[in-house]
Design an enzyme around this catalytic site. Structure first.
Site, mmCIF file in Angstrom:
data_model
loop_
_atom_site.group_PDB
_atom_site.id
_atom_site.type_symbol
_atom_site.label_atom_id
_atom_site.label_comp_id
_atom_site.label_asym_id
_atom_site.label_seq_id
_atom_site.Cartn_x
_atom_site.Cartn_y
_atom_site.Cartn_z
ATOM 1 N N ASN A 1 6.023 8.552 -26.455
ATOM 2 C CA ASN A 1 5.952 9.777 -25.279
ATOM 3 C C ASN A 1 6.218 8.258 -23.650
ATOM 4 O O ASN A 1 5.514 8.179 -23.068
ATOM 5 C CB ASN A 1 4.376 9.344 -24.852
ATOM 6 C CG ASN A 1 3.696 7.840 -25.192
ATOM 7 O OD1 ASN A 1 3.898 7.413 -25.383
ATOM 8 N ND2 ASN A 1 1.790 7.894 -24.840
ATOM 9 N N ASP B 1 -4.896 3.497 -31.102
ATOM 10 C CA ASP B 1 -4.156 4.553 -30.330
ATOM 11 C C ASP B 1 -4.081 4.533 -28.952
ATOM 12 O O ASP B 1 -4.756 4.492 -27.864
ATOM 13 C CB ASP B 1 -5.234 6.498 -30.217
ATOM 14 C CG ASP B 1 -4.192 7.615 -29.640
ATOM 15 O OD1 ASP B 1 -3.175 7.086 -29.899
ATOM 16 O OD2 ASP B 1 -4.609 8.521 -29.267
#
Lengths: 309, 418
Positions: B96, B306
């Protein structure tokens, strides 16, 4: 109790029952003031208030401004369209810039839920939430309860149904908190698509049949369908919505008691309520507007007296 | 440089020294002695720390570093240093960035940036070109360059046929597909868990249904196609149940849970603090209990930080306008150790590398030293001073944690946070 338990009015859920009573008693006094030939008191001559409206509003903005002026506060107005927000300035920067010009209190309307709470944590001023997205609209709920109290003598024990778009409504949420806090019984009524799945956790009941809701209630608060907040169709057509959830004179007359009709405005005549209902003596819509000024005067006066300490 | 670890308690059930305190001598990056007492030679750095524990190097299956493109959030260099100081010797890095990591050259860029680093960086390639969910990217070519799996990070794949094709296509080279569980239309414009708190706060809710429906869909497709599917960061009780049933059926599916989804509920949203704005959203206490049980029973294969650094400009703003994500590497060990205790935590942080095609290290003579160093007994309140990341967006600030990281030794380098 002579002062509020809070330094800001961010939402009804942050208030205590005594706060509401104090606001109402103070509003009683100001209601008398605004009905005098000289509708003004000098209480807040040393206070400057910025009305910051990041979302369109006509009646709320006017009502606040009148309330502030009748308390003799200095008032500056600001709306997002003419501001540096469009140039990319953050909310904190925008408000801090205005505060550095020695502003004591900020009345803010904003499209994002929690914007008032967020601001109160990051700037040094008393914040009044004039509606933040789908979160709360505390002064509306206060003036609604004040109007019920005026019409029916008390809020406690009364049956109130809130009809319409509950999902997108800060008015519904603030009203639920305010009514429950004062001991009213509350139902919400509307198409299932416009009622939050977990609404009953707030201590209200869901009624999907309008007639049953009206037969039960003492007061029906009719909300506007907020098409501007909907990303998809929650019902097929306005016509079909009105067939199920619109209140007309025929339904009202068929009930075995005379219920009170409220609406926070602006009304879509012929959708939520028909004109003959809006203009009937059962409706207290214009009383709500008048009381809005008195209640907002009370809120601002009580918060300002905390600043002065 | 040679390293001598003094009286390090070894946590490694596969080792004969499991739960014993030993001196460990590392010579040129290889474990050369494990004994009760080793005399230090010349040119040896001695690590003698009270409460020193050692385990195989930890692996995190989902971290984001911003670079290239979002260097203001985090750089690869500081991201890897953060991982090292947080006890991790291997991290899988999400695609990302800007540009999105969707080509052989992009994978090469990441690998090169991490060359010679103490921490092993394993890129995840974007499943679709520019993560737009339309066309498959050159996944085989990326695999050749070092990509260990393929997914579009937190963008769910809306086209079911694309999931089918992806799962079929990568079977030629044993590829692993990541499918983020969120049915986009059901999630709508939601920003937090759809429950009591969202209702009270007037924030738009993301129903658990959005996650569960997407998982059910992917499991149906997996049953049809075969192949290897990994579902990153599940967050609801029913999701755990769905994965359990799929595994009982024999489907080749694995999943992970983000540590913050096992620590915090949506009750923390009261202040509208955007550090709690994460995807999947913080859910309820009953979800937390189901997730923890799922981890204990092995239904959930991986726990991940995460880790997602977001700079303050995108966090200190109105809740709806803030970006999703919390950093989590720094708090990972302490948070897990507080919930699961030391042995289970180490198992969770070291197992399953083979799922991503990676080798598992061992604490044994002659093995390359790929180890994490920690003290599981130290308790502290996690605060800004415990953050090594460039961005400070931690949902764990103010949490009481038990267990502190000392550092790592890997690729011949010792990194400690002292």
């Amino acid at each position: 109790m002579s002062e509020l338990s809070v330094d800001h009015l961010l939402g009804i859920k942050y208030l205590k029952e005594e706060d509401i009573q104090l606001i109402f008693e103070t509003a009683d006094h100001f209601k008398e003031v605004i009905n005098r030939p000289i509708k003004k008191v000098p209480s807040l001559r040393d206070i400057t208030i910025a009305n910051m409206f990041f979302e369109n509003s006509t009646r709320t903005k006017l009502s606040f401004e009148l309330a502030e002026k009748r308390l003799s506060a200095d008032v500056v107005n600001f709306s997002a369209s003419q501001s540096s927000v469009a140039k990319g300035e953050t909310l904190i920067d925008t408000v801090n810039n205005i505060l550095s010009m020695k502003v004591d209190m900020v009345v803010m309307r904003h499209p994002n839920p929690g914007a008032g709470v967020f601001l109160s944590r990051h700037v040094n001023a008393s914040i009044v939430n004039a509606g933040d997205g789908t979160h709360e609209h505390p002064t509306q709920a206060l003036l609604d309860s004040y109007s019920i109290r005026e019409r029916l003598g008390d809020v406690a024990g009364k049956n109130v149904v809130i009809v319409g778009d509950i999902l997108h409504s800060r008015v519904a949420l603030s009203n639920i908190f305010a009514l429950k806090l004062q001991g009213a019984n509350v139902k919400v009524c509307g198409p299932k698509t416009l009622i939050p799945k977990y609404i009953t956790s707030l201590g209200v009941e869901v009624e999907t049949n309008l007639r049953a809701a009206l037969e039960w209630c003492d007061v029906a608060n009719m909300l506007r369908v907020q098409n501007e907040r909907m990303d998809i169709s929650y019902f097929p057509t306005t016509r079909e919505y009105t067939q199920q959830f619109g209140v007309n004179k025929k339904i009202l007359d068929s009930l075995d008691k005379e219920i009170t009709i409220m609406h926070p405005g602006p009304i879509n005549r012929g959708v939520e309520i028909t004109s003959d209902v809006a203009d009937s003596k059962q409706a207290i819509i214009l009383n709500q507007v008048e009381n809005g000024v008195a209640v907002r005067m009370a809120v601002i006066y009580l918060l300002a007296s905390k600043i002065k300490q | 440089m040679n390293i001598l670890l003094k009286a390090a308690k070894i946590i490694d059930p596969s080792s004969e020294h499991h739960l014993k305190a030993k001196d460990i001598f590392i010579e040129n990056g290889v474990i050369s002695k494990i004994e009760d007492e080793i005399a230090p030679g010349t040119e040896t750095k001695i690590l003698s720390i009270k409460g020193l524990h050692v385990s195989n190097g930890w692996f995190d299956t989902s971290v984001s570093f911003g670079e290239p493109g979002y260097e203001e959030r985090e750089t690869i260099a500081n991201g890897l240093l953060t991982a090292a100081k947080s006890g991790f010797t291997s991290v899988a890095v999400n695609p990302n960035s800007n540009p999105v990591i969707d080509s052989n050259a992009d994978i090469g860029f990441l690998k090169n940036k991490a060359l010679g680093n103490a921490v092993n960086l394993y890129p995840i390639g974007a499943l679709t070109v520019n993560s737009e969910g339309v066309d498959l990217s050159e996944v085989y070519d990326m695999k050749s360059a070092g990509a260990i799996a393929f997914g579009d990070y937190q963008k769910s794949i809306t086209n079911a046929n694309l999931v089918k094709i992806a799962l079929q296509y990568v079977q030629n080279f044993d590829g692993l597909i990541l499918s983020f569980p969120s049915e986009k239309k059901i999630a709508g414009k939601g920003v937090v868990n759809e429950e009591v708190n969202a209702t009270k706060l007037g924030l738009k809710g993301i129903p658990a249904l959005a996650e569960e429906l997407n998982i059910a869909r992917d499991l149906f497709i997996l049953e049809y196609t075969g192949g290897k599917l990994h579902i990153p960061t599940i967050s609801t009780a029913k999701s755990v149940q769905l994965i359990k049933e799929a595994k009982e059926k024999g489907l080749d599916v694995s999943c992970s849970v983000a540590i913050h989804n096992m620590v915090l509920t949506d009750d923390v949203l009261n202040t509208f603090d955007a550090n709690y704005k994460v995807l999947p959203p913080l859910r309820t206490q009953s979800d937390i209990e189901a997730l923890i049980t799922g981890v204990k029973e092995g239904i959930i294969d991986f726990v991940t930080s995460d880790h997602n650094p977001i700079d303050v400009e995108w966090k200190k703003r109105e809740f709806e306008h803030a970006l999703y994500g919390t950093i989590g590497l720094e708090s990972a060990f302490g948070a897990l150790n507080t919930i699961f205790g030391t042995e289970k935590t180490i198992e969770l942080l070291t197992k399953g590398k083979e799922r991503f095609g990676l080798n598992t290290s061992k604490i044994a003579l002659g093995e390359k030293a790929d180890i994490s160093l920690f003290n599981p007994e130290e308790t502290y309140i996690f605060d800004k001073e415990n953050i090594y990341s460039q961005s400070k967006n931690s949902a764990f600030i103010g949490q009481g944690l038990k267990g502190k990281v000392i550092g790592i030794y890997n690729n011949g380098q010792l990194i400690t946070n002292e």
